[in-house]
Write a protein that holds these residues in place. Structure first.
Motif, PDB file in Angstrom:
ATOM      1  N   TYR A   1      31.580  47.653  51.137  1.00  0.00           N
ATOM      2  CA  TYR A   1      32.504  46.849  51.949  1.00  0.00           C
ATOM      3  C   TYR A   1      32.175  47.039  53.438  1.00  0.00           C
ATOM      4  O   TYR A   1      32.189  48.171  53.951  1.00  0.00           O
TER       5      TYR A   1
ATOM      6  N   ASP B   1      41.029  47.128  41.920  1.00  0.00           N
ATOM      7  CA  ASP B   1      39.883  46.356  42.400  1.00  0.00           C
ATOM      8  C   ASP B   1      40.185  44.869  42.221  1.00  0.00           C
ATOM      9  O   ASP B   1      40.572  44.445  41.119  1.00  0.00           O
ATOM     10  N   GLY B   2      39.978  44.115  43.293  1.00  0.00           N
ATOM     11  CA  GLY B   2      40.249  42.678  43.240  1.00  0.00           C
ATOM     12  C   GLY B   2      39.348  41.922  42.289  1.00  0.00           C
ATOM     13  O   GLY B   2      39.596  40.758  41.978  1.00  0.00           O
TER      14      GLY B   2
ATOM     15  N   GLY C   1      43.168  42.059  48.405  1.00  0.00           N
ATOM     16  CA  GLY C   1      42.605  42.674  49.615  1.00  0.00           C
ATOM     17  C   GLY C   1      43.601  42.595  50.757  1.00  0.00           C
ATOM     18  O   GLY C   1      43.256  42.215  51.870  1.00  0.00           O
TER      19      GLY C   1
ATOM     20  N   ARG D   1      42.608  36.881  52.611  1.00  0.00           N
ATOM     21  CA  ARG D   1      42.276  36.655  54.025  1.00  0.00           C
ATOM     22  C   ARG D   1      41.209  37.656  54.462  1.00  0.00           C
ATOM     23  O   ARG D   1      41.423  38.867  54.393  1.00  0.00           O
TER      24      ARG D   1
ATOM     25  N   GLU E   1      44.942  46.012  46.400  1.00  0.00           N
ATOM     26  CA  GLU E   1      44.097  46.626  47.432  1.00  0.00           C
ATOM     27  C   GLU E   1      43.343  47.794  46.803  1.00  0.00           C
ATOM     28  O   GLU E   1      43.913  48.583  46.055  1.00  0.00           O
TER      29      GLU E   1
HETATM   30  C1  LIG Z   1      39.083  42.782  56.600  1.00  0.00           C
HETATM   31  S1  LIG Z   1      40.279  43.506  55.569  1.00  0.00           S
HETATM   32  C2  LIG Z   1      41.549  42.243  55.628  1.00  0.00           C
HETATM   33  C3  LIG Z   1      42.905  42.757  55.237  1.00  0.00           C
HETATM   34  C4  LIG Z   1      43.977  41.664  55.138  1.00  0.00           C
HETATM   35  N1  LIG Z   1      43.597  40.668  54.140  1.00  0.00           N
HETATM   36  C5  LIG Z   1      44.171  40.997  56.465  1.00  0.00           C
HETATM   37  O1  LIG Z   1      43.685  39.871  56.668  1.00  0.00           O
HETATM   38  O2  LIG Z   1      44.823  41.585  57.346  1.00  0.00           O
HETATM   39  C6  LIG Z   1      39.689  43.321  53.895  1.00  0.00           C
HETATM   40  C7  LIG Z   1      40.445  44.167  52.872  1.00  0.00           C
HETATM   41  O3  LIG Z   1      39.934  43.860  51.577  1.00  0.00           O
HETATM   42  C8  LIG Z   1      39.888  45.070  50.837  1.00  0.00           C
HETATM   43  N2  LIG Z   1      38.939  44.930  49.738  1.00  0.00           N
HETATM   44  C9  LIG Z   1      37.592  44.790  49.821  1.00  0.00           C
HETATM   45  N3  LIG Z   1      37.059  44.693  48.596  1.00  0.00           N
HETATM   46  C10 LIG Z   1      38.082  44.761  47.715  1.00  0.00           C
HETATM   47  C11 LIG Z   1      38.176  44.714  46.312  1.00  0.00           C
HETATM   48  N4  LIG Z   1      37.084  44.597  45.538  1.00  0.00           N
HETATM   49  N5  LIG Z   1      39.387  44.827  45.742  1.00  0.00           N
HETATM   50  C12 LIG Z   1      40.505  44.964  46.500  1.00  0.00           C
HETATM   51  N6  LIG Z   1      40.484  45.017  47.838  1.00  0.00           N
HETATM   52  C13 LIG Z   1      39.286  44.918  48.446  1.00  0.00           C
HETATM   53  C14 LIG Z   1      39.488  46.111  51.851  1.00  0.00           C
HETATM   54  O4  LIG Z   1      39.782  47.418  51.416  1.00  0.00           O
HETATM   55  C15 LIG Z   1      40.300  45.670  53.070  1.00  0.00           C
HETATM   56  O5  LIG Z   1      41.559  46.274  53.061  1.00  0.00           O
END
Ligand SMILES: C[S@@+](CC[C@H](N)C(=O)[O-])C[C@H]1O[C@@H](n2cnc3c(N)ncnc32)[C@H](O)[C@@H]1O
Length: 277
Positions: A7, A100-101, A49, A117, A73
């Motif tokens: 990530y 995991d998403g 996420g 987002r 998340e």
């Molecule tokens: C850039 S941040 C954006 C957070 C939120 N969506 C926002 O816009 O404020 C991306 C988020 O996606 C989560 N993420 C990335 N890959 C993921 C996955 N496979 N499953 C769940 N969450 C994930 C990361 O841990 C992070 O918290």
């Protein structure tokens, strides 16, 4: 053996603080996106996420006390922070699951809206999360994304440090199957790989003048990825320190123009004949 987590933005404590601020900075734009979706009191929504805050509070308000919002998340710290936020604000209809998403274990074909987002632009194989997101949506339900594309992320006058940072970031993405230009591809992915119809698209772009909270985002992203660039021998610690200083100096100059990423809000409906659309 556990797969390495690639990530792009990592999980530093500073990044969680940035994401908390981002939730506030992007709230108005996200409200406009959700205005396009026919959510009602009682609707069921998933945000994949969600980070430490995401859109959970906005969605909570939209679906009301009889509705349900599930934040998915993967990062443990973000999960704790999101749970704290939900508790502090008394959002009784919001639950955060630490999963995991790509395989949420939530009920398929069950949710009125699934939203993400700024997740796909930072992950390898974004199709995997997208496919899970679509699978969760009920027939006739909606998917809504807010994604970024690096096309317009620039400064003027040009800066060697900015160009070098973008080159390093882009190399990291290429090596790891991350698409920094995914924004423009999201409408096509929804139509062609996810079978979503009537796909709507709203582009968003900003400039970040001096004093704007997001003006230093290139420096913040550089700090997020620094250790992984060094670990992969893509840059030395000394080169990174010099680059980081030059980047900060350039963005600190009042005359430097900083232009945001090009954001795409993309939404559409899953085929199906269930009522309530
Ligand atoms: C850039 S941040 C954006 C957070 C939120 N969506 C926002 O816009 O404020 C991306 C988020 O996606 C989560 N993420 C990335 N890959 C993921 C996955 N496979 N499953 C769940 N969450 C994930 C990361 O841990 C992070 O918290």
């Amino acid at each position: 053996m556990q797969k390495q987590d690639l990530y792009a933005l990592g999980y530093r404590a500073e990044e969680q603080v940035r994401l908390q601020a981002q939730a506030r900075q992007l709230a108005e734009e996200s409200r406009l996106l959700f205005d396009r979706i026919p959510l009602n009191a009682g609707s069921r929504v998933v945000e994949i996420g969600c980070g430490p805050h995401g859109c959970l509070d906005i969605l909570s308000e939209r679906v009301g006390g009889s509705g349900q919002v599930i934040g998915v998340e993967r990062n443990e710290d973000a999960v704790s922070l999101a749970r704290n936020m939900v508790r502090d604000r008394g959002l009784a209809n919001v639950e955060i699951v630490h999963r995991d998403g790509r395989s949420t274990e939530l009920e398929k074909n069950a949710f009125d809206l699934v939203t993400l987002r700024l997740v796909l632009v930072n992950v390898p194989k974004p199709e995997e999360i997208l496919s899970e997101a679509v699978a969760l949506v009920r027939p006739g339900g909606w998917i809504a994304l807010h994604e970024a594309d690096y096309l317009t992320f620039m400064c003027d006058p040009p800066s060697d440090a900015w160009a070098r940072y973008l080159e390093l970031f882009s190399d990291y993405c290429n090596r790891n199957g991350i698409d920094p230009n995914i924004g423009r591809r999201v409408p096509r992915l929804l139509r062609e790989t996810a079978g979503i119809h009537d796909v709507g698209v709203q582009p968003i772009i900003h400039v970040y003048p001096l004093g704007h909270e997001r003006r230093f985002i290139a420096c913040e992203f550089a700090d997020n990825i620094c250790e992984r660039l060094i670990a992969a021998s893509m840059v030395t610690r000394e080169e990174f320190a010099a680059l980081r200083k030059e980047l900060l100096d350039h963005v600190s100059r009042p005359e430097t123009l900083v232009v945001s990423h090009l954001f795409f809000q993309v939404w559409g409906q899953k085929p199906g004949d269930q009522p309530g659309n």
